[in-house]
Write an enzyme that holds these catalytic residues in place. Structure first.
Site, mmCIF file in Angstrom:
data_model
loop_
_atom_site.group_PDB
_atom_site.id
_atom_site.type_symbol
_atom_site.label_atom_id
_atom_site.label_comp_id
_atom_site.label_asym_id
_atom_site.label_seq_id
_atom_site.Cartn_x
_atom_site.Cartn_y
_atom_site.Cartn_z
ATOM 1 N N SER A 107 0.917 -1.196 0.085
ATOM 2 C CA SER A 107 0.034 0.165 0.006
ATOM 3 C C SER A 107 0.823 1.234 -0.071
ATOM 4 C CB SER A 107 -0.649 -0.007 1.172
ATOM 5 O OG SER A 107 -1.820 1.242 1.260
ATOM 6 N N ARG A 356 -0.067 -3.794 -7.097
ATOM 7 C CA ARG A 356 -1.253 -4.388 -6.476
ATOM 8 C C ARG A 356 -2.173 -3.834 -7.267
ATOM 9 N NH1 ARG A 356 -5.100 -7.390 -5.649
ATOM 10 N NH2 ARG A 356 -5.541 -8.444 -3.561
ATOM 11 N N THR A 392 -7.434 1.632 3.891
ATOM 12 C CA THR A 392 -6.869 0.955 5.052
ATOM 13 C C THR A 392 -8.003 1.029 6.377
ATOM 14 O OG1 THR A 392 -4.767 0.640 4.664
ATOM 15 C CG2 THR A 392 -5.238 0.080 6.598
ATOM 16 N N CYS A 553 0.817 -6.072 -17.508
ATOM 17 C CA CYS A 553 1.304 -6.811 -16.276
ATOM 18 C C CYS A 553 2.440 -6.321 -15.718
ATOM 19 C CB CYS A 553 1.359 -8.325 -16.667
ATOM 20 S SG CYS A 553 2.428 -9.477 -15.576
ATOM 21 N N CYS A 578 4.761 -13.922 -11.220
ATOM 22 C CA CYS A 578 3.576 -13.186 -10.853
ATOM 23 C C CYS A 578 3.591 -12.588 -9.359
ATOM 24 C CB CYS A 578 2.488 -14.186 -10.635
ATOM 25 S SG CYS A 578 0.954 -13.717 -10.153
ATOM 26 N N CYS A 581 -0.829 -9.579 -8.223
ATOM 27 C CA CYS A 581 -1.611 -8.006 -8.295
ATOM 28 C C CYS A 581 -3.162 -8.193 -8.821
ATOM 29 C CB CYS A 581 -0.759 -7.000 -9.109
ATOM 30 S SG CYS A 581 -1.025 -7.297 -10.863
ATOM 31 N N CYS A 584 -4.260 -8.877 -14.750
ATOM 32 C CA CYS A 584 -4.660 -9.482 -15.601
ATOM 33 C C CYS A 584 -6.036 -10.221 -15.722
ATOM 34 C CB CYS A 584 -3.635 -10.655 -15.706
ATOM 35 S SG CYS A 584 -3.435 -11.974 -14.457
#
Length: 609
Positions: A107, A356, A392, A553, A578, A581, A584
């Site tokens: 974050s 992310r 959050t 990506c 990978c 996130c 895709c």
């Protein structure tokens, strides 16, 4: 190889024609097999699995929580606080796919501490890692060479007085410690792979992933079934675009009465900079260059105060962009060369990278939150305050409200439920009566207001008038433009984007960036980026959109390479890269990619991201 117009948006007759032609083409052109995962190729039809023991061990808990992020941990802590206060025995189990709590957490992050203070009022005394109070706010509109300063007026969403710059992974790890002290059972390294159901259709719990499956989908000698965790109620807090939540949306029709969710991708780096340029507590945000006015996005640059000159910087791009040639990663790298940004980084060293997806739909995109046996909490349904770029505090509060709704039902002398899995509709009611809903409702129109001829500038004017002056009390709610997957235009209608080569000092290539994420997966397992149809990437994504998965990506998972015969191309999936996130799964224009969990413990190894 068949190419053609978008069969998802054409008439039923054209769709049938496309399907028939597609099948005929595939009967004559051999498509290399890419997907070997059992969710696409069932094991009961695979002779290699005959005679393999498939029974799973099962365990019982009162509450099972999927996901060890802020929402899941807040729910777990609140449940145990209530149980201890009322002297009740309550078994709370939390499963998390990361090898350690916080290792998959990424974050910005500028934290609004309201929910944390409600949950743990003495967090300062307990040593919560909130070390950097915001001391300075800067907001800018960037042109290619210049900066236009924008005053942050009192009451605007971007004002950060009273907030803290944090490394979210460290805060999540600390929350895990608080949960364990209260008696929550934490199980990191166990990925929830399947939702289990009672005979009446209510949720029974979850099953963790199987291990010991080879890349070709066959069982290894060390194959072992996952474990079943049954509960009276299961909380799903998987984070943005959770793969189990997707199944629940369909099973219980949870998105029937809401707008489609819309998303962004956030890319982030940590840098060690020259101490002379370090200004602890300074928060910088910008919009504008390098994005055009019709592409939603912006940047952040936060100066941390953790004993060394660290800055966290990142770039967010709305996934409703239309040009298939756009690369969020390369836009991020280009932004760092802006004359207002580059001086901070010159002479510094990049030490971490990650990415992310994040929810941007707002309250009109929140699905139904409860169903028999389960609840959705946190960023899974999407409680992010988009103009604040903060989710959050709302995610944590949703977990707390879920716990407070569940507890009296769990501890009642008789379970008041018409289904085997406990149904708790009170959670959704309580959330709509909380400050979470009030906050999200006030900003509900800011994100969709950017869909206008003037784009960014029209959205900023709307925000100034209807939010700053009227505080979001306008008697209408704007709609989004549909799913992000449907927004891409065919490549032939768009101009390729020429990106500058990285200089290796301020901007970098993709693979060296992924290396800084610590990402690792067991190599000999079926790729967890599954395709519903292995032939579609070349026939449609490459043929119509020039292979946009190569660009959206942020980890170099997808690339088109020549066939061994030299005649044509094939999609290669580098699943080991990978970073989880989910971009895709969201942006694929064919909606052919389905992200599922790999073996538990695999993925990025973020250290305080």
């Amino acid at each position: 190889v068949l190419t053609g117009s978008c069969f998802l948006s054409c008439s039923p007759q054209m769709c049938q024609l496309y399907t028939a032609l597609h099948r005929r083409a595939c009967s004559t052109v051999s498509t290399p097999r890419i997907t070997t995962h059992y969710t696409i190729h069932p094991r009961d039809k695979d002779p290699r699995w005959e005679g393999v023991e498939m029974e799973r061990f099962a365990d019982e808990a009162d509450v099972v929580i999927v996901g060890g992020g802020p929402a899941g941990l807040a729910a777990a802590i609140r449940l145990k606080q209530l149980a201890n206060k009322h002297e009740k025995e309550l078994r709370v189990c939390l499963v998390e796919k990361a090898p350690q709590i916080g290792a998959h957490t990424l974050s910005g992050a500028c934290l609004e501490p309201s929910a944390l203070t409600e949950l743990i009022p003495d967090w300062k005394e307990r040593g919560a890692p909130l070390n950097t109070p915001v001391t300075e706010d800067v907001f800018s509109i960037l042109t290619e060479k210049y900066r236009i300063p924008v005053p942050i007026l009192p009451g605007l969403p971007m004002q950060n007085h009273g907030n803290y710059i944090v490394r979210m992974g460290n805060l999540v790890r600390w929350l895990g410690e608080q949960a364990e002290e209260l008696g929550v059972e934490l199980y990191p390294g166990y990925a929830a792979a399947e939702v289990l159901f009672h005979e009446d259709g209510s949720v029974k719990g979850i099953a963790t992933n199987d291990v010991g499956i080879a890349k070709d989908g066959s069982p290894k000698d060390i194959f072992e079934r996952g474990m079943e965790l049954h509960a009276k109620v299961t909380l799903f807090g998987e984070g943005c675009h959770g793969h189990l939540a997707k199944q629940l949306y369909n099973k219980f029709n949870l998105r029937e009465n809401c707008e489609p969710q819309t998303y962004a991708i956030g890319l982030k780096e940590l840098w060690m900079i020259d101490e002379k340029k370090w200004r602890p507590g300074r928060v910088e945000h910008s919009v504008g260059w390098p994005l055009d006015r019709n592409t939603y996005g912006g940047s952040f640059l936060y100066h941390l105060n953790e004993g060394e000159p660290l800055v966290a910087l990142g770039f967010v791009v709305g996934l409703d962009y239309t040009n298939p040639y756009l690369s969020p990663f390369r836009e991020f790298q280009r932004w760092k060369h802006h004359p207002f940004v580059a001086p901070t980084l010159e002479g510094g060293q990049r030490i971490a990278y990650g990415a992310r997806a994040l929810n941007e739909g707002g309250c009109q995109s929140i699905p139904k939150l409860t169903f028999p046996g389960g609840l959705l909490i946190g960023c899974s349904p999407g409680f992010m305050n988009v103009p604040k770029i903060k989710g959050t505090h709302t995610a944590m509060k949703s977990g707390m409200l879920a716990a407070e709704a569940i507890f009296p039902k769990l501890t009642a002398e008789t379970l008041d439920s018409e289904t085997a899995g406990l149904h708790v509709p009170e959670y959704a009611e309580n959330l709509k009566n909380s400050w979470v809903w009030k906050e999200l409702y006030a900003v509900r129109n800011i994100r969709p207001s950017f869909h206008n001829y003037f784009g960014l500038y029209g959205g900023m004017i709307y925000t100034g008038i209807f939010y700053w002056i009227f505080r979001g009390k306008e008697p209408w709610t704007l709609k989004h433009c549909g799913t992000d997957a449907n927004q891409l235009k065919p490549a032939k209608e768009c101009t390729p984007i020429e990106y500058p080569k990285p200089d290796g000092k301020i901007s970098f290539d993709l693979l060296s960036s992924v290396a800084l994420s610590g990402t690792n997966h067991e190599g000999d397992q079926p790729p967890h980026l599954t395709l519903k149809d292995d032939s579609i990437p070349v026939a449609r994504n490459l043929g119509i959109y020039d292979g946009p998965e190569q660009r959206f990506c942020p980890a170099g998972v997808y690339e088109y390479v020549p066939l061994d015969t030299g005649n044509g191309m094939r999609l290669q999936i580098n699943a080991q890269n990978c970073v989880h996130c989910k971009t895709c799964d969201i942006k694929d224009p064919s909606q052919n990619i389905n992200w599922v969990v790999p073996e538990g413990g695999g993925g990025p190894a973020y250290n305080g991201m």
